[in-house]
Design an enzyme around this catalytic site. Structure first.
Site, PDB file in Angstrom:
ATOM      1  N   THR A 250       5.310   1.990   5.877  1.00  0.00           N
ATOM      2  CA  THR A 250       4.109   1.447   6.290  1.00  0.00           C
ATOM      3  C   THR A 250       3.447   2.487   7.300  1.00  0.00           C
ATOM      4  O   THR A 250       3.858   3.005   7.696  1.00  0.00           O
ATOM      5  CB  THR A 250       3.460   0.210   7.451  1.00  0.00           C
TER       6      THR A 250
ATOM      7  N   MET B  21      -7.369   2.681  10.046  1.00  0.00           N
ATOM      8  CA  MET B  21      -6.709   1.494   9.508  1.00  0.00           C
ATOM      9  C   MET B  21      -4.896   1.443   9.950  1.00  0.00           C
ATOM     10  O   MET B  21      -5.173   1.370  11.356  1.00  0.00           O
ATOM     11  CB  MET B  21      -5.959   1.776   8.078  1.00  0.00           C
TER      12      MET B  21
ATOM     13  N   GLY C 279       0.855  -1.212  -0.376  1.00  0.00           N
ATOM     14  CA  GLY C 279      -0.387   0.294  -0.280  1.00  0.00           C
ATOM     15  C   GLY C 279       1.116   1.133  -0.023  1.00  0.00           C
ATOM     16  O   GLY C 279       1.933   1.404   0.677  1.00  0.00           O
TER      17      GLY C 279
ATOM     18  N   ASP D 170       0.981   1.791   9.496  1.00  0.00           N
ATOM     19  CA  ASP D 170       0.884   0.780  10.564  1.00  0.00           C
ATOM     20  C   ASP D 170       1.315   0.749  11.575  1.00  0.00           C
ATOM     21  O   ASP D 170       1.146   0.753  12.720  1.00  0.00           O
ATOM     22  CB  ASP D 170       0.223  -0.469  10.043  1.00  0.00           C
TER      23      ASP D 170
ATOM     24  N   VAL E 143      -7.752   8.407   3.323  1.00  0.00           N
ATOM     25  CA  VAL E 143      -7.412   9.561   3.599  1.00  0.00           C
ATOM     26  C   VAL E 143      -5.937   9.615   4.210  1.00  0.00           C
ATOM     27  O   VAL E 143      -5.248  10.105   4.025  1.00  0.00           O
ATOM     28  CB  VAL E 143      -8.063  10.296   4.188  1.00  0.00           C
TER      29      VAL E 143
END
Ligand code: F6P
Length: 354
Positions: free
Chosen positions: A132, A176, A13, A134, A279
């Site tokens: 990332t 996320m 991503g 994340d 977003v």
């Protein structure tokens, strides 16, 4: 001294700061003088198929992109060169035809797993850069992109607070982060969420209901920040879709709506859910991420020049260094329950759904 051909790709991503890494890697390698840089399009996908997709990267191509979100090379989070023997053989043939000596893979744990697999299967020399929003890459305390995502979610929470206050609503905001709660936790704290629900702590619905009821009595609005990988005690993950062959086939999403439906029957206030979605991955990187991405890119170029293949640039104890990609592949860094931020959230009265 012979010239080294270095491929650069961005996989998985997208994430703010990718262009900053591409720029720093390219400029550092060119400055060194003995390297040619080839940008590979759309992550590992650019090396698959009969016609590899690449373009030369020089000073001009990477100028003016430091602050720009996304990746000028494109990316893919579905391509998997390890999916079968024929694909793997084609990737090997392409790498030889392109004359690549090493590939710099800028990506998350999926890309690091592929880089590791290609090293083992084809002997491909790789250097990794952790990317990332994340923040879940093993042996790396901060991936670039995370700071920007935290800022975006924090801003969203503040905006949602004013409308929650006006309408006396419970607002459930889904972030996320996959199976790691770093984004929900840091943004939840920065955005003053009343309830923060993490994948690492299965939530007790009754505890969340109680907190919302308390606030119904006093403040009359509640902000719940929930990571997409969270689930109720005894419940299961909310899966949005499964993508065959992808290094990470399970795509999460929608738990905010699940929680909304669970809460509503127990509360007088109206409950609404918002899934922040992409977003969080878009937009320009923060200054912190621009600097971190530049440091990572520069360090990755040094690894290439020094012939330190099979390693990923990383940040540990505030210092840039490197770790073996083999130790990062196929693992994820989730929030330890004993983490100081978890204790801090609890001690300042945030409900963690316990
Ligand atoms: O890993 C980054 C990430 O943004 C995750 O937080 C999220 O679960 C996933 O990618 C979403 O992927 P896609 O763009 O395929 O929806």
């Amino acid at each position: 001294m012979t010239t080294m051909r270095v491929g650069v790709l961005t996989g998985g991503g997208d994430c703010p700061g990718l262009n900053a890494v591409i720029r720093a890697v390219t400029k550092s390698l060119i400055q060194h003088g003995q390297c040619e840089v080839l940008g590979i399009h759309d992550g590992f996908e650019g090396l698959m198929g009969e016609a590899p997709r690449t373009r030369p990267l020089g000073w001009e191509q990477v100028s003016g992109i430091l602050h720009v979100g996304g990746t000028l090379l494109g990316t893919s989070n579905t391509a998997n060169p390890l999916q079968d023997a024929a694909t793997l053989a084609q990737v090997g043939a392409n790498v030889r035809a392109l004359g690549l000596d090493v590939v710099v893979a800028i990506g998350g744990d999926g890309s690091m797993s592929i880089a590791h697999g290609l090293g083992q299967a084809l002997g491909l020399a790789c250097v990794g850069v952790p990317k990332t929003i994340d923040n879940d890459i093993a042996l790396c305390e901060r991936s670039f992109g995370f700071d920007t995502a935290v800022a975006t979610v924090t801003d969203a929470l503040r905006r949602i607070e004013s409308t929650a206050y006006s309408h006396h609503r419970v607002m459930v905001v889904e972030t996320m982060g996959r199976h790691a709660g770093w984004l929900a936790l840091e943004a939840g704290i920065a955005g003053a969420a009343d309830v923060i629900l993490l994948p690492e702590i299965d939530y007790d619905l009754q505890a969340v209901v109680e907190r919302c009821r308390q606030r119904e009595q006093r403040q009359r609005y509640t902000i719940v920040c929930i990571g997409e990988g969270a689930k109720a005690r005894g419940g299961s993950l909310t899966v949005r879709e499964r993508v065959a062959h992808s290094p990470d086939p399970v795509r999460l999403g929608g738990v905010g709506h699940v929680l909304r439906a669970q809460l509503q029957p127990h509360l007088k206030s109206e409950v609404r859910a918002i899934v922040l979605g992409h977003v969080q991955r878009g937009g320009d990187p923060t200054p912190f991420d621009r600097v971190l991405a530049t440091r990572f890119g520069h360090y990755a170029a040094r690894l290439v020049i020094d012939g330190q293949f099979g390693r990923m640039a990383t940040l540990q104890g505030g210092q840039i260094g490197s770790v073996p990609i083999a130790e990062v592949a196929n693992t994820q860094r989730t929030v330890p329950l004993a983490h100081e931020l978890v204790a801090t959230a609890r001690d300042i009265g945030v409900c963690l759904g316990e």
